[in-house]
Design a protein around this motif. Structure first.
Motif, PDB file in Angstrom:
ATOM      1  N   ASN A  40      -2.574  -0.198   7.013  1.00  0.00           N
ATOM      2  CA  ASN A  40      -1.249  -0.018   6.178  1.00  0.00           C
ATOM      3  C   ASN A  40      -1.814  -0.250   4.618  1.00  0.00           C
ATOM      4  OD1 ASN A  40       0.740  -0.870   8.280  1.00  0.00           O
ATOM      5  ND2 ASN A  40      -0.849  -2.424   8.654  1.00  0.00           N
ATOM      6  N   ALA A  41      -0.824   0.001   3.756  1.00  0.00           N
ATOM      7  CA  ALA A  41      -0.912   0.067   2.515  1.00  0.00           C
ATOM      8  C   ALA A  41      -1.713  -1.223   1.879  1.00  0.00           C
ATOM      9  CB  ALA A  41       0.392   0.418   1.700  1.00  0.00           C
ATOM     10  N   ARG A  42      -1.373  -2.259   2.637  1.00  0.00           N
ATOM     11  CA  ARG A  42      -2.005  -3.495   2.010  1.00  0.00           C
ATOM     12  C   ARG A  42      -3.445  -3.550   2.142  1.00  0.00           C
ATOM     13  NH1 ARG A  42      -2.976  -8.048   5.118  1.00  0.00           N
ATOM     14  NH2 ARG A  42      -1.877  -9.346   3.518  1.00  0.00           N
ATOM     15  N   ASP A  43      -4.103  -2.751   3.260  1.00  0.00           N
ATOM     16  CA  ASP A  43      -5.498  -2.591   3.386  1.00  0.00           C
ATOM     17  C   ASP A  43      -6.272  -1.950   2.300  1.00  0.00           C
ATOM     18  OD1 ASP A  43      -5.256  -4.004   5.906  1.00  0.00           O
ATOM     19  OD2 ASP A  43      -4.660  -1.854   6.502  1.00  0.00           O
ATOM     20  N   LEU A  44      -5.568  -1.383   1.291  1.00  0.00           N
ATOM     21  CA  LEU A  44      -6.310  -0.997   0.099  1.00  0.00           C
ATOM     22  C   LEU A  44      -6.190  -1.898  -1.127  1.00  0.00           C
ATOM     23  CD1 LEU A  44      -4.880   2.774  -0.022  1.00  0.00           C
ATOM     24  CD2 LEU A  44      -7.348   2.030   0.251  1.00  0.00           C
ATOM     25  N   ILE A  45      -5.056  -2.961  -0.896  1.00  0.00           N
ATOM     26  CA  ILE A  45      -4.646  -3.936  -1.886  1.00  0.00           C
ATOM     27  C   ILE A  45      -5.763  -5.046  -1.719  1.00  0.00           C
ATOM     28  CG2 ILE A  45      -3.059  -5.383  -2.971  1.00  0.00           C
ATOM     29  CD1 ILE A  45      -0.802  -3.253  -2.082  1.00  0.00           C
ATOM     30  N   VAL A  46      -5.806  -5.546  -0.646  1.00  0.00           N
ATOM     31  CA  VAL A  46      -6.495  -6.719  -0.165  1.00  0.00           C
ATOM     32  C   VAL A  46      -7.969  -6.614  -0.636  1.00  0.00           C
ATOM     33  CG1 VAL A  46      -7.712  -8.036   1.657  1.00  0.00           C
ATOM     34  CG2 VAL A  46      -5.187  -7.681   1.692  1.00  0.00           C
ATOM     35  N   PRO A  47      -8.774  -5.679  -0.573  1.00  0.00           N
ATOM     36  CA  PRO A  47     -10.354  -5.657  -0.986  1.00  0.00           C
ATOM     37  C   PRO A  47     -10.237  -6.135  -2.473  1.00  0.00           C
ATOM     38  CG  PRO A  47     -10.016  -3.869   0.655  1.00  0.00           C
ATOM     39  CD  PRO A  47      -8.605  -4.604   0.291  1.00  0.00           C
ATOM     40  N   THR A  65       8.201   9.576   4.619  1.00  0.00           N
ATOM     41  CA  THR A  65       7.733   9.710   6.194  1.00  0.00           C
ATOM     42  C   THR A  65       6.276   9.180   6.386  1.00  0.00           C
ATOM     43  OG1 THR A  65       6.441  11.774   5.343  1.00  0.00           O
ATOM     44  CG2 THR A  65       8.866  11.871   6.009  1.00  0.00           C
ATOM     45  N   GLY A  66       6.543   7.877   5.896  1.00  0.00           N
ATOM     46  CA  GLY A  66       5.207   7.034   6.100  1.00  0.00           C
ATOM     47  C   GLY A  66       5.487   6.234   7.325  1.00  0.00           C
ATOM     48  N   LEU A  98      -6.109   7.202   3.076  1.00  0.00           N
ATOM     49  CA  LEU A  98      -4.757   6.355   3.458  1.00  0.00           C
ATOM     50  C   LEU A  98      -3.807   6.847   2.315  1.00  0.00           C
ATOM     51  CD1 LEU A  98      -3.601   4.600   5.629  1.00  0.00           C
ATOM     52  CD2 LEU A  98      -4.182   2.740   4.006  1.00  0.00           C
ATOM     53  N   GLY A  99      -2.504   7.411   2.761  1.00  0.00           N
ATOM     54  CA  GLY A  99      -1.552   7.671   1.793  1.00  0.00           C
ATOM     55  C   GLY A  99      -1.817   8.999   1.048  1.00  0.00           C
TER      56      GLY A  99
END
Length: 343
Positions: A40-47, A170-171, A325-326
């Motif tokens: 998910n998008a948050r998996d790019l934010i968390v690190p 369309t995600g 991702l994305g």
């Protein structure tokens, strides 16, 4: 056992393939051998510690969504048994009812260790059985994106047959929202910048589509799709700063804008007069509770709804998966196979 963890310091460059001892379940816990995960998008934010202190402490195993098989249970476990195929829940402490700070502080993949490990040990309350008809890869996509869409469509908007629903993009969340809105009998419009993607969502059941690149003032075209209501009953708002003002123009009096994504920024200029005088409901949506997850799974099984799978990667290729991702041409959920034979 293999794990991916952020160690030493925050930053994607500190996300490393490592080893940890195999966990042993306590009396109220289950031990899960993981088969697949999804991003998910948050998996790019968390690190990058994008959620501040709420992200957790190091070392941290990332990624919230996955599926596995129960291989061990504690002495007091009654909900699960060895051999059950389960998804961990995103919020481990949110079983039902309203959100609370404690429930929101129990998210997997930050602040709690996530699913990028061969074995995951959780409370028996923090997992749900998944239907047999779904593959491992399909089931792995459900805990965050699917439940977020279900919460927006089924719980907050209370979508009913004949409702007009507009979905942005369309995600992963958008495609689940399309499936769930159609399940509830709604007429669905999807907006995107890609004609190819719009053609694809039509094949998935979208009734109308708008290309917001060729039609920048898409709210005008959107309102023409639902003239008898003066706008849409529900809008799945994923754009954020660049789209919210047009969503307000497109929603009917008393309609619901489900605020889920902030892809274009966090600081929109809101037409507060229209929001107040037209009694528009702005509803933030952050995943959902376990009861909602189980209701969603029952509906999916009854209608045999299948997630849309995009790119596939192996366990060791997590960084490559995150890098892709994305991307603009991506469609469907990115999944991680823990073993090459996983389907």
């Amino acid at each position: 056992m293999r794990v991916f963890q952020i160690e030493g310091n925050w930053g994607l460059e500190n996300l490393r393939l490592s080893q940890r001892p195999e966990p042993v379940p306590r009396d109220d816990q289950i031990l899960i051998r993981m088969h697949a995960a999804s991003l998910n998008a948050r998996d790019l934010i968390v690190p990058n510690r994008g959620y501040g202190r709420a992200t957790g402490e190091l070392p941290l195993i990332p990624v919230s969504d996955g599926v596995g098989t129960v291989i061990g249970v504690g002495s007091r476990v009654t909900r699960m048994k060895p051999g059950d195929r389960v998804c961990p829940t995103y919020f481990q402490n949110w079983i039902a009812g309203e959100p609370t700070p404690d429930r929101f502080a129990s998210a997997l993949g930050g602040p709690l260790d996530g699913v990028m490990a061969d074995l995951v040990c959780l409370s028996e309350q923090g997992a749900v059985r998944v239907p047999d008809y779904l593959t491992h890869e399909e089931a792995a996509t459900l805990p965050c994106a699917a439940l977020t869409a279900w919460s927006a469509i089924a719980i907050h908007a209370r979508t009913k047959p004949g409702d007009r629903v507009l979905i942005q993009g369309t995600g992963g969340v958008a495609l689940f929202a399309l499936a769930f809105a159609k399940l509830h009998g709604a007429h669905v419009t999807v907006i995107s910048s890609s004609d190819a993607k719009l053609e694809h969502v039509r094949s998935l059941g979208a009734d109308e589509t708008i290309n917001y690149t060729t039609t920048p003032d898409w709210s005008r075209s959107a309102r023409e799709i639902a003239p008898e209501r003066g706008g849409f009953d529900t809008i799945i708002e994923l754009g954020g700063e660049a789209t919210l003002a047009q969503s307000v123009k497109s929603i009917r009096v008393g309609g619901t804008i489900a605020l889920i994504g902030v892809l274009s920024g966090l600081g929109p200029t809101l037409p507060l007069g229209a929001i107040v005088t037209r009694q528009i409901r702005l509803q933030g949506v952050t995943v959902g509770h376990r009861d909602g997850f189980e209701a969603m799974l029952a509906a999916m099984a009854h209608h045999r709804i299948r997630p849309v799978i995009g790119a596939r990667f192996g366990f060791a290729d997590l960084k490559s998966a995150l890098a892709g991702l994305g991307k603009p041409d991506a469609l469907g959920k990115t999944v991680i196979r823990f073993n090459d034979h996983v389907e």
